[in-house]
Design a protein around this motif. Structure first.
Motif, PDB file in Angstrom:
ATOM      1  N   GLY A  30       0.751  -1.305  -0.351  1.00 32.72           N
ATOM      2  CA  GLY A  30       0.170  -0.069  -0.177  1.00 32.72           C
ATOM      3  C   GLY A  30       1.070   1.449  -0.035  1.00 32.72           C
ATOM      4  N   LEU A  31       0.527   2.204  -0.167  1.00 29.95           N
ATOM      5  CA  LEU A  31       1.068   3.762  -0.590  1.00 29.95           C
ATOM      6  C   LEU A  31       0.231   4.111   0.877  1.00 29.95           C
ATOM      7  CD1 LEU A  31       0.401   4.327  -4.499  1.00 29.95           C
ATOM      8  CD2 LEU A  31       2.479   3.208  -2.845  1.00 29.95           C
ATOM      9  N   LEU A  32       0.943   5.838   1.344  1.00 27.44           N
ATOM     10  CA  LEU A  32       0.361   6.203   2.506  1.00 27.44           C
ATOM     11  C   LEU A  32      -0.161   7.552   2.001  1.00 27.44           C
ATOM     12  CD1 LEU A  32       3.414   5.472   4.842  1.00 27.44           C
ATOM     13  CD2 LEU A  32       0.440   4.939   5.417  1.00 27.44           C
ATOM     14  N   LEU A  33      -1.588   7.824   2.367  1.00 30.02           N
ATOM     15  CA  LEU A  33      -1.818   9.121   1.809  1.00 30.02           C
ATOM     16  C   LEU A  33      -1.917  10.015   2.821  1.00 30.02           C
ATOM     17  CD1 LEU A  33      -4.128  10.538  -0.179  1.00 30.02           C
ATOM     18  CD2 LEU A  33      -5.641   9.457   0.855  1.00 30.02           C
ATOM     19  N   ALA A  34      -1.679  11.700   2.936  1.00 30.89           N
ATOM     20  CA  ALA A  34      -1.304  12.438   3.580  1.00 30.89           C
ATOM     21  C   ALA A  34      -1.908  13.301   3.119  1.00 30.89           C
ATOM     22  CB  ALA A  34       0.561  12.364   3.848  1.00 30.89           C
ATOM     23  N   THR A  35      -2.760  14.101   4.349  1.00 33.54           N
ATOM     24  CA  THR A  35      -3.369  14.706   4.639  1.00 33.54           C
ATOM     25  C   THR A  35      -3.704  16.021   5.715  1.00 33.54           C
ATOM     26  OG1 THR A  35      -5.409  13.715   5.906  1.00 33.54           O
ATOM     27  CG2 THR A  35      -5.745  13.952   2.657  1.00 33.54           C
ATOM     28  N   GLN A  36      -4.103  17.113   5.475  1.00 33.47           N
ATOM     29  CA  GLN A  36      -4.272  17.845   6.064  1.00 33.47           C
ATOM     30  C   GLN A  36      -5.599  19.147   6.699  1.00 33.47           C
ATOM     31  OE1 GLN A  36      -0.815  20.098   6.868  1.00 33.47           O
ATOM     32  NE2 GLN A  36      -1.857  21.658   6.521  1.00 33.47           N
ATOM     33  N   ALA A  37      -6.043  18.747   7.984  1.00 38.06           N
ATOM     34  CA  ALA A  37      -6.977  19.565   8.519  1.00 38.06           C
ATOM     35  C   ALA A  37      -6.992  21.251   8.031  1.00 38.06           C
ATOM     36  CB  ALA A  37      -7.586  19.464   9.641  1.00 38.06           C
ATOM     37  N   ALA A  38      -8.084  21.789   7.992  1.00 39.39           N
ATOM     38  CA  ALA A  38      -8.092  23.385   7.774  1.00 39.39           C
ATOM     39  C   ALA A  38      -7.124  23.482   9.358  1.00 39.39           C
ATOM     40  CB  ALA A  38      -9.203  23.568   8.242  1.00 39.39           C
ATOM     41  N   MET A  45      -3.431   7.541   5.611  1.00 34.00           N
ATOM     42  CA  MET A  45      -3.883   6.279   5.712  1.00 34.00           C
ATOM     43  C   MET A  45      -3.328   5.879   4.676  1.00 34.00           C
ATOM     44  SD  MET A  45      -7.789   7.030   3.469  1.00 34.00           S
ATOM     45  CE  MET A  45      -7.879   5.617   3.123  1.00 34.00           C
ATOM     46  N   THR A  46      -3.702   4.421   4.994  1.00 38.10           N
ATOM     47  CA  THR A  46      -3.054   2.888   3.688  1.00 38.10           C
ATOM     48  C   THR A  46      -3.901   3.457   2.351  1.00 38.10           C
ATOM     49  OG1 THR A  46      -1.797   2.128   5.193  1.00 38.10           O
ATOM     50  CG2 THR A  46      -2.005   0.938   3.134  1.00 38.10           C
ATOM     51  N   SER A  92       6.832  -1.730   6.550  1.00 34.38           N
ATOM     52  CA  SER A  92       5.284  -1.970   6.352  1.00 34.38           C
ATOM     53  C   SER A  92       4.429  -2.288   8.093  1.00 34.38           C
ATOM     54  CB  SER A  92       5.868  -3.803   6.273  1.00 34.38           C
ATOM     55  OG  SER A  92       6.613  -3.973   5.503  1.00 34.38           O
ATOM     56  N   GLU A  93       4.908  -2.333   8.850  1.00 35.48           N
ATOM     57  CA  GLU A  93       3.808  -2.322  10.292  1.00 35.48           C
ATOM     58  C   GLU A  93       3.425  -0.910   9.969  1.00 35.48           C
ATOM     59  OE1 GLU A  93       6.174  -2.825  13.790  1.00 35.48           O
ATOM     60  OE2 GLU A  93       7.410  -4.670  12.805  1.00 35.48           O
ATOM     61  N   ALA A  94       3.869   0.249   9.599  1.00 36.07           N
ATOM     62  CA  ALA A  94       3.304   1.874   9.933  1.00 36.07           C
ATOM     63  C   ALA A  94       2.324   1.565   8.173  1.00 36.07           C
ATOM     64  CB  ALA A  94       4.270   2.791  10.043  1.00 36.07           C
ATOM     65  N   VAL A  95       2.432   0.989   7.085  1.00 36.21           N
ATOM     66  CA  VAL A  95       1.481   0.828   6.216  1.00 36.21           C
ATOM     67  C   VAL A  95       0.784  -0.157   6.940  1.00 36.21           C
ATOM     68  CG1 VAL A  95       1.154   0.197   3.976  1.00 36.21           C
ATOM     69  CG2 VAL A  95       3.196   1.492   4.678  1.00 36.21           C
ATOM     70  N   ALA A  96       0.473  -1.187   7.868  1.00 35.15           N
ATOM     71  CA  ALA A  96      -0.705  -2.038   7.714  1.00 35.15           C
ATOM     72  C   ALA A  96      -1.363  -1.192   9.194  1.00 35.15           C
ATOM     73  CB  ALA A  96      -0.002  -2.661   8.982  1.00 35.15           C
ATOM     74  N   TYR A  97      -0.490  -0.342   9.960  1.00 34.36           N
ATOM     75  CA  TYR A  97      -1.498   0.370  10.778  1.00 34.36           C
ATOM     76  C   TYR A  97      -1.770   1.179  10.869  1.00 34.36           C
ATOM     77  CZ  TYR A  97      -1.879   2.444  15.916  1.00 34.36           C
ATOM     78  OH  TYR A  97      -2.718   3.260  16.431  1.00 34.36           O
ATOM     79  N   CYS A  98      -1.432   2.179   9.478  1.00 34.21           N
ATOM     80  CA  CYS A  98      -2.219   2.845   8.945  1.00 34.21           C
ATOM     81  C   CYS A  98      -3.545   2.893   8.014  1.00 34.21           C
ATOM     82  CB  CYS A  98      -1.656   4.180   8.353  1.00 34.21           C
ATOM     83  SG  CYS A  98      -0.195   4.972   8.875  1.00 34.21           S
ATOM     84  N   PHE A 109       1.002   9.401  13.255  1.00 34.46           N
ATOM     85  CA  PHE A 109       1.780   9.683  13.210  1.00 34.46           C
ATOM     86  C   PHE A 109       3.315   9.427  14.079  1.00 34.46           C
ATOM     87  CE2 PHE A 109       0.560  12.304   8.877  1.00 34.46           C
ATOM     88  CZ  PHE A 109       1.559  12.054   7.929  1.00 34.46           C
ATOM     89  N   VAL A 110       2.270   9.972  15.476  1.00 32.10           N
ATOM     90  CA  VAL A 110       3.094   9.454  16.367  1.00 32.10           C
ATOM     91  C   VAL A 110       2.839   8.372  16.928  1.00 32.10           C
ATOM     92  CG1 VAL A 110       2.262   9.710  19.064  1.00 32.10           C
ATOM     93  CG2 VAL A 110       2.077  12.193  17.297  1.00 32.10           C
ATOM     94  N   ASP A 111       1.724   7.164  16.606  1.00 28.72           N
ATOM     95  CA  ASP A 111       2.204   6.107  16.899  1.00 28.72           C
ATOM     96  C   ASP A 111       2.773   4.680  16.283  1.00 28.72           C
ATOM     97  OD1 ASP A 111      -0.408   7.218  18.801  1.00 28.72           O
ATOM     98  OD2 ASP A 111      -1.653   5.109  17.846  1.00 28.72           O
ATOM     99  N   THR A 112       3.146   5.451  15.091  1.00 22.73           N
ATOM    100  CA  THR A 112       3.999   4.820  13.536  1.00 22.73           C
ATOM    101  C   THR A 112       5.271   5.307  13.813  1.00 22.73           C
ATOM    102  OG1 THR A 112       3.414   6.602  12.262  1.00 22.73           O
ATOM    103  CG2 THR A 112       2.071   3.974  12.634  1.00 22.73           C
TER     104      THR A 112
END
Length: 186
Positions: A30-38, A45-46, A92-98, A109-112
């Motif tokens: 999987g790839l990691l999609l990153a966004t940002q709130a206002a 997320m993966t 791999s573990e971070a991608v699975a977690y996300c 971000f903190v958790d992984t």
């Protein structure tokens, strides 16, 4: 210190330079999609479904996000996003977690222990530990209409009725580590 060195070693590349490797990584982990709130809060997320190509004479990355996902509200607030290509095995573990934990409940971000770094040209972070980053701004968003979709896909991918919204993001810049080709083929 290694992260700082890696950040300095990133260079702007053509969006097509690592297409095959990005698609391979998406199929494998999987790839990691990153966004940002206002308010500036990052989220990641993966994703396992995406496409990179050319539409309207522009480089475009197409992603699918379900309205039930926390990332959906982030994309609705701020249409900028990044698609980040992790190196094989290392994340791999971070991608699975996300892919299994919601940003509503946890700071992934903190958790992984991955780092959100501001994008170069978009109002969304990149995932620093990833090898390639596509920085995108939404051009079009459209909902999948079940009556227009192949019945087999409806049955297998949408048995719960949670149909995706499709985001077409113009790729404004693509960044990669100088040794991306080597890191992506390990």
């Amino acid at each position: 210190e290694e992260r700082e060195d890696r950040a300095m070693a990133k260079i702007e590349v053509a969006y097509t330079d690592y297409f095959a490797e990005a698609m391979q990584r998406m199929r494998e982990d999987g790839l990691l999609l990153a966004t940002q709130a206002a308010d500036g809060t990052p989220n990641v997320m993966t994703i396992g479904w995406a496409s990179i190509g050319s539409i309207w004479g522009r480089p475009v990355c197409t992603i699918l996000v379900r309205p039930s996902r926390h990332t959906f509200s982030r994309l609705e607030e701020n249409g900028d996003f990044t698609v980040n290509v992790p190196p094989p095995n290392a994340l791999s573990e971070a991608v699975a977690y996300c892919g299994t934990v919601s940003g509503r409940d946890r700071d992934k971000f903190v958790d992984t222990h991955i780092k959100a770094t501001p994008g170069h040209v978009v109002n969304a972070p990149i995932v620093e530990e990833c090898v390639v980053h596509y920085e995108c701004r939404t051009l079009l968003k459209t909902d999948i209409l079940p009556e227009l979709l192949d019945d087999e896909i409806v049955d297998t991918a949408y048995s719960d009725g949670d149909f995706h919204r499709v985001y077409y993001g113009q790729i404004l810049s693509t960044w990669a580590e100088e040794n991306a080709a080597e890191r992506l083929t390990r």
